[in-house]
Design a protein around this motif. Structure first.
Motif, mmCIF file in Angstrom:
data_model
loop_
_atom_site.group_PDB
_atom_site.id
_atom_site.type_symbol
_atom_site.label_atom_id
_atom_site.label_comp_id
_atom_site.label_asym_id
_atom_site.label_seq_id
_atom_site.Cartn_x
_atom_site.Cartn_y
_atom_site.Cartn_z
ATOM 1 N N SER A 222 22.580 -19.623 -14.935
ATOM 2 C CA SER A 222 21.699 -18.655 -15.582
ATOM 3 C C SER A 222 20.650 -18.132 -14.610
ATOM 4 O O SER A 222 20.318 -16.940 -14.603
ATOM 5 C CB SER A 222 21.015 -19.295 -16.792
ATOM 6 N N VAL A 223 20.118 -19.013 -13.768
ATOM 7 C CA VAL A 223 19.106 -18.605 -12.789
ATOM 8 C C VAL A 223 19.685 -17.644 -11.759
ATOM 9 O O VAL A 223 19.066 -16.641 -11.395
ATOM 10 C CB VAL A 223 18.516 -19.845 -12.081
ATOM 11 N N LEU A 224 20.898 -17.931 -11.286
ATOM 12 C CA LEU A 224 21.488 -17.139 -10.211
ATOM 13 C C LEU A 224 22.137 -15.846 -10.697
ATOM 14 O O LEU A 224 22.327 -14.917 -9.913
ATOM 15 C CB LEU A 224 22.538 -17.963 -9.463
ATOM 16 N N ALA A 225 22.456 -15.773 -11.970
ATOM 17 C CA ALA A 225 23.254 -14.646 -12.443
ATOM 18 C C ALA A 225 22.452 -13.579 -13.163
ATOM 19 O O ALA A 225 22.978 -12.503 -13.436
ATOM 20 C CB ALA A 225 24.356 -15.150 -13.380
ATOM 21 N N THR A 226 21.189 -13.828 -13.479
ATOM 22 C CA THR A 226 20.414 -12.882 -14.279
ATOM 23 C C THR A 226 19.224 -12.384 -13.485
ATOM 24 O O THR A 226 18.301 -13.139 -13.186
ATOM 25 C CB THR A 226 19.907 -13.543 -15.579
ATOM 26 N N LEU A 227 19.238 -11.085 -13.153
ATOM 27 C CA LEU A 227 18.139 -10.474 -12.422
ATOM 28 C C LEU A 227 17.848 -9.107 -13.019
ATOM 29 O O LEU A 227 18.565 -8.613 -13.885
ATOM 30 C CB LEU A 227 18.496 -10.346 -10.932
ATOM 31 N N ASP A 228 16.753 -8.502 -12.548
ATOM 32 C CA ASP A 228 16.290 -7.258 -13.147
ATOM 33 C C ASP A 228 16.301 -6.110 -12.147
ATOM 34 O O ASP A 228 16.063 -6.297 -10.961
ATOM 35 C CB ASP A 228 14.854 -7.418 -13.684
ATOM 36 N N GLY A 229 16.543 -4.913 -12.659
ATOM 37 C CA GLY A 229 16.262 -3.669 -11.942
ATOM 38 C C GLY A 229 16.900 -3.557 -10.582
ATOM 39 O O GLY A 229 18.050 -3.920 -10.356
ATOM 40 N N ALA A 230 16.099 -3.054 -9.628
ATOM 41 C CA ALA A 230 16.614 -2.756 -8.296
ATOM 42 C C ALA A 230 17.045 -3.998 -7.545
ATOM 43 O O ALA A 230 17.800 -3.923 -6.589
ATOM 44 C CB ALA A 230 15.548 -2.008 -7.492
ATOM 45 N N SER A 231 16.561 -5.169 -7.968
ATOM 46 C CA SER A 231 16.868 -6.398 -7.250
ATOM 47 C C SER A 231 18.160 -7.055 -7.719
ATOM 48 O O SER A 231 18.446 -8.177 -7.360
ATOM 49 C CB SER A 231 15.704 -7.391 -7.411
ATOM 50 N N THR A 232 18.934 -6.373 -8.547
ATOM 51 C CA THR A 232 20.116 -6.984 -9.139
ATOM 52 C C THR A 232 21.136 -7.382 -8.070
ATOM 53 O O THR A 232 21.751 -6.533 -7.435
ATOM 54 C CB THR A 232 20.777 -6.034 -10.143
ATOM 55 N N ILE A 233 21.290 -8.677 -7.878
ATOM 56 C CA ILE A 233 22.326 -9.208 -6.976
ATOM 57 C C ILE A 233 22.963 -10.410 -7.663
ATOM 58 O O ILE A 233 22.846 -11.537 -7.192
ATOM 59 C CB ILE A 233 21.743 -9.609 -5.604
ATOM 60 N N PRO A 234 23.626 -10.224 -8.783
ATOM 61 C CA PRO A 234 24.106 -11.379 -9.543
ATOM 62 C C PRO A 234 25.146 -12.192 -8.793
ATOM 63 O O PRO A 234 26.034 -11.639 -8.149
ATOM 64 C CB PRO A 234 24.711 -10.736 -10.796
ATOM 65 N N ARG A 248 28.194 -17.482 -5.605
ATOM 66 C CA ARG A 248 28.835 -16.437 -4.800
ATOM 67 C C ARG A 248 28.974 -15.168 -5.636
ATOM 68 O O ARG A 248 29.107 -15.239 -6.862
ATOM 69 C CB ARG A 248 30.221 -16.879 -4.332
ATOM 70 N N GLN A 249 28.939 -14.047 -4.962
ATOM 71 C CA GLN A 249 29.225 -12.779 -5.623
ATOM 72 C C GLN A 249 30.661 -12.401 -5.298
ATOM 73 O O GLN A 249 30.983 -11.981 -4.191
ATOM 74 C CB GLN A 249 28.275 -11.672 -5.150
ATOM 75 N N LEU A 250 31.536 -12.560 -6.277
ATOM 76 C CA LEU A 250 32.956 -12.305 -6.066
ATOM 77 C C LEU A 250 33.442 -11.050 -6.767
ATOM 78 O O LEU A 250 34.528 -10.553 -6.452
ATOM 79 C CB LEU A 250 33.785 -13.507 -6.547
ATOM 80 N N ASN A 251 32.675 -10.534 -7.715
ATOM 81 C CA ASN A 251 33.100 -9.344 -8.435
ATOM 82 C C ASN A 251 33.304 -8.177 -7.466
ATOM 83 O O ASN A 251 32.379 -7.725 -6.804
ATOM 84 C CB ASN A 251 32.058 -8.959 -9.484
ATOM 85 N N GLY A 252 34.535 -7.707 -7.366
ATOM 86 C CA GLY A 252 34.840 -6.607 -6.471
ATOM 87 C C GLY A 252 35.063 -7.022 -5.035
ATOM 88 O O GLY A 252 35.284 -6.162 -4.170
ATOM 89 N N ASN A 253 34.991 -8.328 -4.735
ATOM 90 C CA ASN A 253 35.171 -8.809 -3.363
ATOM 91 C C ASN A 253 36.383 -9.722 -3.277
ATOM 92 O O ASN A 253 36.742 -10.413 -4.241
ATOM 93 C CB ASN A 253 33.930 -9.585 -2.890
ATOM 94 N N ASP A 254 36.995 -9.754 -2.113
ATOM 95 C CA ASP A 254 38.073 -10.694 -1.859
ATOM 96 C C ASP A 254 37.476 -12.097 -1.788
ATOM 97 O O ASP A 254 36.607 -12.366 -0.956
ATOM 98 C CB ASP A 254 38.750 -10.333 -0.526
ATOM 99 N N PRO A 255 37.904 -13.024 -2.643
ATOM 100 C CA PRO A 255 37.311 -14.377 -2.643
ATOM 101 C C PRO A 255 37.516 -15.134 -1.341
ATOM 102 O O PRO A 255 36.839 -16.120 -1.077
ATOM 103 C CB PRO A 255 38.022 -15.079 -3.819
ATOM 104 N N ASN A 256 38.457 -14.669 -0.507
ATOM 105 C CA ASN A 256 38.684 -15.327 0.779
ATOM 106 C C ASN A 256 37.653 -14.930 1.820
ATOM 107 O O ASN A 256 37.541 -15.572 2.865
ATOM 108 C CB ASN A 256 40.088 -14.991 1.301
ATOM 109 N N GLY A 326 15.729 -9.776 -4.887
ATOM 110 C CA GLY A 326 16.476 -10.658 -5.773
ATOM 111 C C GLY A 326 16.390 -12.114 -5.347
ATOM 112 O O GLY A 326 16.276 -13.019 -6.170
ATOM 113 N N VAL A 327 16.433 -12.351 -4.031
ATOM 114 C CA VAL A 327 16.290 -13.709 -3.509
ATOM 115 C C VAL A 327 14.944 -14.294 -3.913
ATOM 116 O O VAL A 327 14.840 -15.448 -4.356
ATOM 117 C CB VAL A 327 16.449 -13.711 -1.973
ATOM 118 N N ALA A 328 13.881 -13.489 -3.757
ATOM 119 C CA ALA A 328 12.540 -13.960 -4.122
ATOM 120 C C ALA A 328 12.447 -14.249 -5.619
ATOM 121 O O ALA A 328 11.797 -15.216 -6.035
ATOM 122 C CB ALA A 328 11.493 -12.925 -3.714
#
Length: 482
Positions: A222-234, A248-256, A326-328
């Motif tokens: 929940s902490v890593l997947a929910t962000l707001d606005g311009a900082s969205t990096i789920p 990890r952000q895998l949506n739209g990316n090759d998991p390898n 988003g990291v902050a």
């Protein structure tokens, strides 16, 4: 680093009723009782001795039962009107009488507690001192004190072997930081040619304070997947690891492939890997297609046209600030879970960026490139601050002062703090890439504050990435465009 405790909870969670435990806890290696607040010199002796030995607890407002039975016998407490003065004396004593100043935490526990005779408007001042890895802590008298067995007073230490052990106590922590610093990601042959930013975050650099994230996988997700606005990096994929959790952000990316990744240790130590888009093109026209959607593409290309380059290696930094925001934001949530109220520390490393020219779609930055020429990374690995010592990090304040010139609404305090933390992280990266850390805008009514320009460039980057995806380009950024 864990030390003995007469309680089954950290000092920040203590309640007045927990003082009952001390009725069966003897003064000695880890415990010291004082009926009344001692002098500054004596306080410094006690705090330094605990830090130099095994750590422990220092209580003011408690009298031992007797020399034969040195448990807590009476709880006369400290009067309410004296508490602030005692706390101030303790802080000043540590700062003025001990070098280096040891870490300690205090908590005031108020009466009434009928079972121990602690009256209303009187309190016990509890101080926890962890075993210090920055020992020895030298008293201003020039003496190094240590706790010895059941002695009620610290004793001077002059054994050369013991002193040598104190000096070397920090070696293991320094070595751990060096191993962490040197442990860059394992890249595939393809990834070795792509630039990445590695963000290293640590709260307790000397591992003295027993930080622990008490959360399960769903809570971390929940902490890593929910962000707001311009900082969205789920981070849409979160799982456990030997050290804690990996997001990890895998949506739209090759998991390898090594996509945006957060390695989180349960001790609130984090390693964030941010891939940066790299355009390797042979012609200006090809680069113009890759940068389609940015506001100042033509002016940037005009700068490059001045040079007789046979190949262009351009690294796109326009995502970077919003990713760091988003990291902050995530780090702030993790600090709350770990009950960490102080600053944290950051180090950034730029990897595989050799002979790349940065592009930031902000007018003042492009104008500087026009005036001075574009910067270029001449090293494959860049680290700021340099070095692996526990002190070689940049401090990031959890509660920075808000500068009114930044046009930040103080009523949105939490968002403003996150924004300023992101600026602190971005500052070292900007310096490494040869771009401005900050650009004043007071003389140009057409310019927004620099942080807003960075945010808007990040939003344009998402649109640019979407266009690349439609073309099937291989230059994938750290945020997957929907």
């Amino acid at each position: 680093m864990q030390t003995y405790s007469p309680f089954n909870k950290p000092i920040r969670d203590l309640e007045s009723s927990d003082l009952l435990n001390l009725k069966h806890t003897s003064e000695g290696w880890y415990i010291e009782y004082k009926r009344e607040a001692p002098t500054s010199t004596t306080i410094a002796k006690s705090l330094s001795a605990l830090a130099n030995t095994y750590g422990g607890w220092f209580f003011v407002g408690i009298d031992e039962d007797s020399k034969e039975n040195p448990v807590a016998g009476a709880f006369p407490g400290v009067e309410r009107n004296e508490v602030d003065a005692v706390l101030q004396r303790m802080r000043k004593s540590a700062a003025d009488h001990i070098n280096p100043t040891p870490y300690f935490e205090t908590k005031v526990l108020w009466g009434p507690v009928e079972q121990i005779g602690l009256e209303k408007d009187r309190c016990v001042i509890c101080t926890w001192v962890p075993q210090s890895v920055t020992a020895p802590h030298v008293h201003k008298s020039g003496v190094i004190y240590r706790r010895v067995s059941d002695a009620s007073e610290p004793k001077p230490e002059n054994d050369r072997f013991v002193l040598d052990q104190l000096w070397r106590r920090a070696d293991d922590i320094k070595q751990q930081h060096k191993k962490w610093y040197d442990r860059d990601p394992e890249f595939s042959d393809y990834e070795k040619l792509k630039p990445y930013v590695r963000v290293m975050l640590v709260a307790d650099r000397w591992a003295e304070q027993g930080i622990w994230i008490d959360a399960n996988e769903d809570e971390i997700r929940s902490v890593l997947a929910t962000l707001d606005g311009a900082s969205t990096i789920p981070f849409d994929t979160v799982h456990t690891s030997a050290e804690g959790f990996i997001g990890r952000q895998l949506n739209g990316n090759d998991p390898n492939n090594l996509s945006l990744t957060w390695r989180l240790g349960l001790d609130l130590v984090s390693d964030i890997i941010i891939p940066l888009p790299l355009y390797e093109v042979d012609t200006i026209q090809s680069l113009k297609i890759e940068l389609d959607g940015y506001a100042y593409t033509d002016r940037f290309i005009g700068i490059l046209n001045k040079y007789a380059a046979k190949k262009y290696r351009i690294v796109d930094l326009n995502y970077l600030f919003n990713v760091l925001r988003g990291v902050a934001e995530i780090q702030e949530r993790l600090c709350k879970i770990a009950k960490w109220a102080d600053a944290y520390y950051v180090k950034v490393k730029i990897l595989n960026a050799w002979r790349t020219v940065p592009f930031l779609d902000i007018l003042p930055v492009v104008e500087r490139f026009e005036k001075n020429g574009p910067p270029m990374c001449l090293d494959s690995v860049i680290s700021l601050p340099q070095g692996s010592h526990p002190e070689s990090y940049t401090e990031v304040s959890r509660f920075p002062e808000i500068d009114v010139e930044m046009d930040i609404d103080e009523s949105e305090g939490a968002k403003a703090r996150v924004l300023l933390q992101a600026i602190a992280m971005f500052s070292n990266l900007a310096l490494s890439f040869g771009i401005p850390r900050w650009i004043p805008c007071e003389n140009d009514a057409n310019l927004s504050p620099f942080h807003k320009e960075l945010e808007m460039a990040g939003l344009r980057a998402i649109e640019v990435q979407r266009r690349r995806n439609e073309r099937g380009s291989s230059a994938v950024g750290p945020i997957s465009a929907a």
